[in-house]
Structure formats: structure tokens, C-alpha cells
Design a protein around this motif. Sequence first.
Motif, PDB file in Angstrom:
ATOM      1  N   GLY A  35       0.644  -0.962   0.018  1.00 54.75           N
ATOM      2  CA  GLY A  35      -0.046  -0.177   0.051  1.00 54.75           C
ATOM      3  C   GLY A  35       0.985   1.355  -0.071  1.00 54.75           C
ATOM      4  O   GLY A  35       0.609   2.211  -0.819  1.00 54.75           O
ATOM      5  N   SER A  36       2.010   1.231   0.760  1.00 57.92           N
ATOM      6  CA  SER A  36       2.897   2.325   0.855  1.00 57.92           C
ATOM      7  C   SER A  36       3.538   2.554  -0.640  1.00 57.92           C
ATOM      8  O   SER A  36       3.738   3.841  -0.944  1.00 57.92           O
ATOM      9  N   VAL A  37       4.205   1.420  -1.084  1.00 62.11           N
ATOM     10  CA  VAL A  37       4.726   1.575  -2.273  1.00 62.11           C
ATOM     11  C   VAL A  37       3.681   1.996  -3.355  1.00 62.11           C
ATOM     12  O   VAL A  37       4.215   2.836  -4.266  1.00 62.11           O
ATOM     13  N   LEU A  40       3.057   5.803  -3.221  1.00 64.24           N
ATOM     14  CA  LEU A  40       4.173   6.477  -4.033  1.00 64.24           C
ATOM     15  C   LEU A  40       4.298   6.654  -5.173  1.00 64.24           C
ATOM     16  O   LEU A  40       4.730   7.523  -5.947  1.00 64.24           O
ATOM     17  N   ALA A  41       4.095   5.408  -5.709  1.00 64.06           N
ATOM     18  CA  ALA A  41       4.106   5.071  -7.351  1.00 64.06           C
ATOM     19  C   ALA A  41       3.109   6.050  -8.042  1.00 64.06           C
ATOM     20  O   ALA A  41       3.209   6.496  -8.975  1.00 64.06           O
ATOM     21  N   THR A  42       2.021   6.170  -7.377  1.00 65.13           N
ATOM     22  CA  THR A  42       0.711   6.543  -8.025  1.00 65.13           C
ATOM     23  C   THR A  42       0.690   8.440  -7.707  1.00 65.13           C
ATOM     24  O   THR A  42      -0.424   8.914  -8.414  1.00 65.13           O
ATOM     25  N   GLY A  43       1.212   8.586  -6.566  1.00 66.47           N
ATOM     26  CA  GLY A  43       1.191  10.061  -6.198  1.00 66.47           C
ATOM     27  C   GLY A  43      -0.119  10.244  -5.568  1.00 66.47           C
ATOM     28  O   GLY A  43      -0.466  11.480  -5.036  1.00 66.47           O
ATOM     29  N   ILE A  44      -0.842   9.375  -4.774  1.00 66.63           N
ATOM     30  CA  ILE A  44      -1.971   9.547  -3.912  1.00 66.63           C
ATOM     31  C   ILE A  44      -1.257   9.742  -2.572  1.00 66.63           C
ATOM     32  O   ILE A  44      -0.016   9.572  -2.201  1.00 66.63           O
ATOM     33  N   ASP A  45      -2.248  10.247  -1.519  1.00 64.67           N
ATOM     34  CA  ASP A  45      -1.846  10.678  -0.214  1.00 64.67           C
ATOM     35  C   ASP A  45      -1.156   9.080   0.472  1.00 64.67           C
ATOM     36  O   ASP A  45      -1.777   8.211   0.332  1.00 64.67           O
ATOM     37  N   THR A  48      -3.750   7.113   2.565  1.00 61.15           N
ATOM     38  CA  THR A  48      -4.642   6.344   1.717  1.00 61.15           C
ATOM     39  C   THR A  48      -4.208   4.942   1.411  1.00 61.15           C
ATOM     40  O   THR A  48      -4.632   4.010   1.459  1.00 61.15           O
ATOM     41  N   GLY A  49      -2.810   5.202   0.968  1.00 62.42           N
ATOM     42  CA  GLY A  49      -1.894   3.847   0.603  1.00 62.42           C
ATOM     43  C   GLY A  49      -1.660   3.103   1.755  1.00 62.42           C
ATOM     44  O   GLY A  49      -1.882   1.843   1.630  1.00 62.42           O
ATOM     45  N   VAL A  50      -1.646   3.550   2.855  1.00 63.22           N
ATOM     46  CA  VAL A  50      -1.510   2.676   4.248  1.00 63.22           C
ATOM     47  C   VAL A  50      -2.817   2.113   4.528  1.00 63.22           C
ATOM     48  O   VAL A  50      -3.065   0.941   4.837  1.00 63.22           O
ATOM     49  N   THR A  51      -3.765   2.708   4.305  1.00 60.63           N
ATOM     50  CA  THR A  51      -5.261   2.453   4.674  1.00 60.63           C
ATOM     51  C   THR A  51      -5.631   1.165   3.553  1.00 60.63           C
ATOM     52  O   THR A  51      -6.224   0.223   4.136  1.00 60.63           O
TER      53      THR A  51
END
Length: 80
Positions: A35-37, A40-45, A48-51
Motif C-alpha cells: 500500500g505504501s509503495v 508513492l508510485a501513483t502520487g496519492i496520499d 490512503t495507501g497505508v489504509t
Amino acid sequence: MPSDEPRPIERTASEPMATRYDLVLAAIPLAFLAGSVAALATGIDASTGVTAGSVGALCALGYAIFGDPPIERGGGGRPS
């Protein structure tokens, strides 16, 4: 003359290298990492990735607890 050093553990072909529960334990942090990667790769917050990663970790945990728990089935309740 015997040595006091412990011998290394030898595995046989019948013993699995990793059990299902080892894989579940590995999947939990990997879901957060994915989720974190992805964030970072898509530019979202990042939150949100960690969620999103936590949803995957929750699915792995739910499977381990409810889908295939590490207990014997049909044995009854607690021992007396």
C-alpha cells in the motif's frame, strides 16, 4: 570426542519450510508495504495507501483467525 556445540537443525523432505501461518505472518507487513509503495508510485496520499494496505492485512488476519484457525476442530470447549 563429543563436542559441546549444538548441531544445526536438519530438515527432511517431509517437513515444509514455511507453514500456512508463517505465510500469513509474512503477508501482514507485505500488505502495508504494498500500500505504501503504491501510494508513492501513483502520487496519492500516503495515508490512503497505508489504509489500503491495512485492508489487505486485515483480510490475511481474518483468514488466519476465522477461516483456518490453528486449533483442533470439534474438540469441545476449554479443558477442565
